[in-house]
Design a protein around this motif. Structure first.
Motif, PDB file in Angstrom:
ATOM      1  N   VAL A  75       0.831  -1.199   0.000  1.00 27.68           N
ATOM      2  CA  VAL A  75       0.000   0.000   0.000  1.00 27.68           C
ATOM      3  C   VAL A  75       0.868   1.252   0.000  1.00 27.68           C
ATOM      4  O   VAL A  75       0.554   2.228  -0.685  1.00 27.68           O
ATOM      5  CB  VAL A  75      -0.920   0.011   1.243  1.00 27.68           C
ATOM      6  N   LEU A  76       1.963   1.230   0.751  1.00 26.04           N
ATOM      7  CA  LEU A  76       2.874   2.379   0.825  1.00 26.04           C
ATOM      8  C   LEU A  76       4.299   1.928   0.536  1.00 26.04           C
ATOM      9  O   LEU A  76       4.699   0.823   0.907  1.00 26.04           O
ATOM     10  CB  LEU A  76       2.826   3.015   2.224  1.00 26.04           C
ATOM     11  N   GLY A  77       5.062   2.788  -0.105  1.00 27.84           N
ATOM     12  CA  GLY A  77       6.461   2.496  -0.373  1.00 27.84           C
ATOM     13  C   GLY A  77       7.312   3.750  -0.316  1.00 27.84           C
ATOM     14  O   GLY A  77       6.981   4.779  -0.934  1.00 27.84           O
ATOM     15  N   GLU A  78       8.388   3.694   0.454  1.00 27.33           N
ATOM     16  CA  GLU A  78       9.358   4.786   0.571  1.00 27.33           C
ATOM     17  C   GLU A  78       8.706   6.110   0.970  1.00 27.33           C
ATOM     18  O   GLU A  78       9.070   7.176   0.474  1.00 27.33           O
ATOM     19  CB  GLU A  78      10.110   4.969  -0.755  1.00 27.33           C
ATOM     20  N   VAL A  79       7.736   6.049   1.869  1.00 25.42           N
ATOM     21  CA  VAL A  79       7.063   7.277   2.310  1.00 25.42           C
ATOM     22  C   VAL A  79       7.929   7.985   3.340  1.00 25.42           C
ATOM     23  O   VAL A  79       8.338   7.388   4.342  1.00 25.42           O
ATOM     24  CB  VAL A  79       5.682   6.957   2.911  1.00 25.42           C
ATOM     25  N   TYR A  85       1.834  15.484  -1.476  1.00 29.02           N
ATOM     26  CA  TYR A  85       1.014  14.898  -2.531  1.00 29.02           C
ATOM     27  C   TYR A  85       1.396  13.425  -2.699  1.00 29.02           C
ATOM     28  O   TYR A  85       2.554  13.079  -2.907  1.00 29.02           O
ATOM     29  CB  TYR A  85       1.218  15.652  -3.852  1.00 29.02           C
ATOM     30  N   VAL A  86       0.382  12.542  -2.568  1.00 24.82           N
ATOM     31  CA  VAL A  86       0.607  11.102  -2.575  1.00 24.82           C
ATOM     32  C   VAL A  86      -0.135  10.471  -3.755  1.00 24.82           C
ATOM     33  O   VAL A  86      -1.286  10.799  -4.026  1.00 24.82           O
ATOM     34  CB  VAL A  86       0.105  10.464  -1.260  1.00 24.82           C
ATOM     35  N   GLU A  87       0.560   9.574  -4.418  1.00 25.61           N
ATOM     36  CA  GLU A  87      -0.061   8.787  -5.499  1.00 25.61           C
ATOM     37  C   GLU A  87       0.462   7.370  -5.426  1.00 25.61           C
ATOM     38  O   GLU A  87       1.677   7.155  -5.299  1.00 25.61           O
ATOM     39  CB  GLU A  87       0.270   9.388  -6.881  1.00 25.61           C
ATOM     40  N   GLN A  88      -0.453   6.394  -5.479  1.00 18.07           N
ATOM     41  CA  GLN A  88      -0.093   4.976  -5.493  1.00 18.07           C
ATOM     42  C   GLN A  88       0.876   4.622  -4.357  1.00 18.07           C
ATOM     43  O   GLN A  88       1.825   3.858  -4.542  1.00 18.07           O
ATOM     44  CB  GLN A  88       0.498   4.586  -6.846  1.00 18.07           C
ATOM     45  N   GLY A  89       0.611   5.187  -3.180  1.00 16.32           N
ATOM     46  CA  GLY A  89       1.385   4.826  -2.003  1.00 16.32           C
ATOM     47  C   GLY A  89       2.755   5.461  -1.914  1.00 16.32           C
ATOM     48  O   GLY A  89       3.562   5.064  -1.053  1.00 16.32           O
ATOM     49  N   ARG A  90       3.044   6.455  -2.734  1.00 16.94           N
ATOM     50  CA  ARG A  90       4.349   7.113  -2.697  1.00 16.94           C
ATOM     51  C   ARG A  90       4.175   8.625  -2.670  1.00 16.94           C
ATOM     52  O   ARG A  90       3.232   9.164  -3.246  1.00 16.94           O
ATOM     53  CB  ARG A  90       5.202   6.713  -3.916  1.00 16.94           C
TER      54      ARG A  90
END
Length: 627
Positions: free
Chosen positions: A372-376, A568-573
């Protein structure tokens, strides 16, 4: 296979009973002592009755007179035995009931505590109806055999004593007992084996019926607005019919075996009279001994059934115990650490996401969870407001959940004032961070109770201060009983915006240093929302001093513009960070999204204006449509 399954159920059921005895040994001992006393008095009473008839009644009939002293002695003996039997019944029932209800209460608390320890991902995989059944009917079923258990244990002791008494009386009568008593036990075992699958299925269907009912009631709005009343009723009726048929099958089996269990002791009594009459004619036994044995078989019928009650309830107990253990043995809890944030730090906290990855667990063990999230990575500086913006499914609510530690990241860290949230104690985390979720939840209680939640230090003054900060003091003051107004289940007496402001006030009453708003003001008028955010950014007690750091999942342009920084977040990044104006100038996707949000707001405003118009009726009457 059926025999193997039945043996397994019997073995596991006895294991459940052993667990109960280990947890409540003293109470169980009291109940068993009462039961043994009762069983012992049955054997003694058989002897006394035989003696009274053989040595008092028959001689008196032969002489044509009754001695008052002898009669009084016999009556006193029977009365004394009756008193002891009553004492045994009292001790047995009181101990068994106390033990059963204590175990049920204890395990309901354990199951509920476990629910609160397990992460949201576990709750998402289990329906609310199932969880309610686990804490209620499954716990009840697990300990249902406890009520007859002491009676059954006392009955076993009584049967051993009866066999000994029979052998001491006459070997031929003892053989009758050796034929009847094992037959009774064998019949009970067969009964248990036949009952096992029926009870297990009934217990499973109870949970399914509860789940469907809860789902239908909880989704009443969808059911009614979509015109699905008949279909939902049919769905519930189908499963309820299965439960009915399953319980009828249980009752039918009980109806077959209960008469057999009643009949065997009667057959034993008849056999005793036949064999006893022959032995009496031979002079091997006396009338006193024959009457004693016959009376013993007569009164044994009811106590022996206690063994059948326990064996019959073991399948249900095992089914309930398995469902309860599934909760108690569930893994995935998030243990808290031992660190505490500096208690002297009363100002806003700093929230930091560092290279956070997160995936929700798969629905099935063999599946792989989707990331769901990556490198946030981003920071909410102390006293600042950061807006999370992104399309639906981008991971904004997951970020909010990570910020308050409803879930833990797969890798990376979420830190408050530089301390990983996993290292904090539960009290320190709860006192520092507060979440106001998308869907407001209001308890069926007063306004005051909903905000204070029995937390120490939150008096009426603090409640009103939180209400003012949430722009809710006006409508609360206008309620019929003010803070004492009961708001109904889930706050049904309040509007959506009022519920949101009430839950915001609840969070603010605890004076959090970080406030996470997951689209928590979507049902509030934009002007009220702006006033709320402005109030949070500058305390009324200390002008210019922020109440808390704020992480807000935002959709409205006006809300986003109030933030010090936008993530601003898109596709978990995280694709971009900066001020609202900077992102408008540099990120096309952000421009498209905010423009779409703004257009949707305009359309809603137009619909709202239309709904507030005065509509003429053909009759010349007018009504005002209130949105």
């Amino acid at each position: 296979m059926a025999s193997k399954t039945s043996r397994d159920v019997l073995s596991r059921g006895l294991g459940v009973l052993r667990q109960a005895i280990r947890e409540q040994p003293r109470i169980f001992t009291v109940a068993v002592v009462g039961s043994v006393l009762f069983g012992g008095m049955i054997i003694v009473s058989a002897r006394v009755v035989g003696t009274v008839i053989g040595e008092v009644a028959l001689p008196a009939i032969a002489r044509g007179e009754v001695g008052a002293g002898t009669l009084a002695l016999a009556a006193a003996a029977l009365f004394g035995i009756s008193v002891l039997r009553v004492a045994g019944i009292f001790g047995r029932r009181l101990g068994a009931g106390y033990m059963q209800y204590r175990l049920q209460a204890s395990y309901r608390r354990r199951v509920t505590r476990r629910y609160l320890e397990l992460p949201l991902s576990w709750h998402h995989r289990n329906s609310t109806g199932t969880l309610l059944s686990n804490a209620n009917s499954d716990v009840e079923a697990a300990w249902y055999p406890i009520a007859p258990l002491p009676f059954a244990v006392g009955t076993v002791v009584m049967l051993v004593g009866a066999i000994v008494s029979l052998f001491a009386t006459d070997w031929a009568l003892a053989l009758v007992g050796l034929a009847v008593f094992p037959a009774l036990f064998a019949l009970n075992v067969v009964y248990s084996r036949r009952m096992a699958p029926r009870q297990a299925r009934a217990q499973r269907l109870r949970a399914e019926v509860s789940g469907i009912a809860h789902e239908s009631f909880d989704g009443a709005l969808v059911v009614k607005t979509m015109g699905r009343e008949a279909q939902e009723t049919a769905r519930f009726a189908g499963r309820a019919g299965e439960l009915r048929d399953s319980l009828i099958a249980v009752g039918r089996l009980r109806g077959i075996f209960d008469p057999l269990l009643e009949t065997l002791p009667s057959i034993g009594t008849l056999a005793v009279l036949v064999v006893g009459a022959f032995r009496l004619r031979q002079g091997a036994i006396s009338v006193t001994e024959l009457v004693s044995v016959a009376f013993l078989f007569t009164v044994l019928a009811f106590p022996v059934r206690a063994i059948g009650w326990v064996l019959a309830e073991l399948p249900r107990s095992v089914a309930g115990w398995d469902r309860v253990r599934r909760v108690l043995d569930a893994t995935g809890e998030m243990p808290y650490g031992q660190r505490v944030l500096d208690p002297a730090s009363s100002g806003p906290a700093t929230l930091t996401f560092s290279d956070v990855h997160f995936s929700y667990p798969p629905a099935e063990a063999h599946e792989v969870g989707a990331q769901v999230l990556g490198e946030v990575g981003f920071t909410v500086p102390a006293g600042r407001t950061v807006a999370l913006v992104g399309p639906t499914g981008a991971g904004k609510s997951t970020i909010a959940s990570l910020a308050v530690r409803l879930v833990d990241p797969d890798s990376g860290t979420v830190a408050l004032d530089g301390v990983d949230v996993r290292e904090l104690t539960a009290a320190s985390l709860a006192g520092t961070v507060a979440l106001v979720a998308q869907v407001p939840f209001v308890f069926d209680d007063s306004v005051r109770a909903n905000i204070a939640l029995d937390r120490a230090g939150i008096d009426d003054e603090a409640v009103w201060a939180a209400l003012r900060l949430a722009e809710a003091d006006g409508f609360v003051a206008a309620l019929p009983d003010g803070l004492d107004t009961m708001v109904g289940e889930r706050g049904t007496s309040l509007s959506g915006g009022q519920r949101q402001r009430l839950t915001l006030a609840r969070a603010l009453a605890g004076r959090p240093r970080l406030l996470v708003l997951d689209d928590a003001t979507s049902a509030v008028d934009p002007r009220v929302e702006a006033a709320i955010l402005a109030g949070l950014r500058s305390s009324t007690a200390e002008p210019g001093v922020p109440v808390a750091s704020i992480l807000v999942v935002a959709y409205r342009r006006a809300t986003i513009a109030l933030a010090d920084e936008v993530v601003y977040v898109e596709q978990g990044r995280v694709l971009a960070r900066g001020t609202h104006s900077e992102l408008l100038a540099t990120v096309p996707g952000y421009v498209d999204l905010v423009t779409a949000y703004e257009q949707a707001e305009v359309e809603r405003a137009q619909e709202s204006a239309y709904s507030d118009e005065v509509v003429p009726l053909p009759s010349g009457l007018e009504i005002e449509v209130d949105r």
